[in-house]
Design a protein around this motif. Sequence first.
Motif, mmCIF file in Angstrom:
data_model
loop_
_atom_site.group_PDB
_atom_site.id
_atom_site.type_symbol
_atom_site.label_atom_id
_atom_site.label_comp_id
_atom_site.label_asym_id
_atom_site.label_seq_id
_atom_site.Cartn_x
_atom_site.Cartn_y
_atom_site.Cartn_z
ATOM 1 N N LEU A 257 -3.854 3.767 4.437
ATOM 2 C CA LEU A 257 -5.179 3.283 4.796
ATOM 3 C C LEU A 257 -5.937 4.436 5.451
ATOM 4 O O LEU A 257 -5.490 4.990 6.445
ATOM 5 C CB LEU A 257 -5.051 2.100 5.750
ATOM 6 C CG LEU A 257 -6.216 1.130 5.796
ATOM 7 C CD1 LEU A 257 -6.461 0.516 4.426
ATOM 8 C CD2 LEU A 257 -5.943 0.051 6.816
ATOM 9 N N LEU B 129 -0.085 5.150 -1.108
ATOM 10 C CA LEU B 129 -1.380 5.247 -0.440
ATOM 11 C C LEU B 129 -1.239 4.941 1.042
ATOM 12 O O LEU B 129 -0.313 4.234 1.452
ATOM 13 C CB LEU B 129 -2.373 4.253 -1.066
ATOM 14 C CG LEU B 129 -2.687 4.436 -2.542
ATOM 15 C CD1 LEU B 129 -3.509 3.261 -3.059
ATOM 16 C CD2 LEU B 129 -3.398 5.752 -2.786
ATOM 17 N N LEU C 256 -10.300 1.011 -1.340
ATOM 18 C CA LEU C 256 -9.421 1.415 -0.245
ATOM 19 C C LEU C 256 -10.235 1.620 1.034
ATOM 20 O O LEU C 256 -9.828 1.187 2.115
ATOM 21 C CB LEU C 256 -8.675 2.689 -0.631
ATOM 22 C CG LEU C 256 -7.558 3.137 0.295
ATOM 23 C CD1 LEU C 256 -6.466 2.076 0.413
ATOM 24 C CD2 LEU C 256 -6.970 4.454 -0.201
ATOM 25 N N LEU D 76 0.841 -1.199 0.000
ATOM 26 C CA LEU D 76 0.000 0.000 0.000
ATOM 27 C C LEU D 76 0.876 1.249 0.000
ATOM 28 O O LEU D 76 0.668 2.166 -0.806
ATOM 29 C CB LEU D 76 -0.926 -0.021 1.219
ATOM 30 C CG LEU D 76 -2.026 1.012 1.267
ATOM 31 C CD1 LEU D 76 -3.049 0.776 0.151
ATOM 32 C CD2 LEU D 76 -2.737 0.964 2.617
#
Length: 153
Positions: A15, A13, A72, A8
């Motif tokens: 979370l 990106l 996501l 990720l």
Amino acid sequence: MSTPEERLAGLGLTLPEVVAPLAAYVPAVRTGNYVYTSGQLPMVDGKLGVTGKVGAEVDPELAREQARICALNALAAVASVAGGLSNIVRVVKVVGFVASAPDFTGQPGVVNGASELLGEVLGEAGRHARSAVGVAVLPLDAPVEVELIAEVG
């Protein structure tokens, strides 16, 4: 082998916080080794950035990007009840809803945005069964909504 969290981060990106429910439900429910998410809209920082019907006001490629955001958000919901992304054993099923103009038939391509993100983050564990459904309208006039079922450890 890298972890889902590392993959990720490699995508640039993070979370996000779990999106607050819009009505009387919870974002995710764990029962046994499975987590079922509620439908996740493409909310970023509590806001919907794009509205309208795909094939009319919303370009299919933009909708595909919005489906990635939905995925996501779904991963965040799963992680919140499973103890993190690394506890996801496999994504079992994805259902993508696409608010579609009457003549738009590219729902599978739009929902590919969600499916591809799941594969990029979870690798083989992100491969799943899927439905891509065209609908007349979604909450808040969102162009796409994604829900999933995940097996967790």
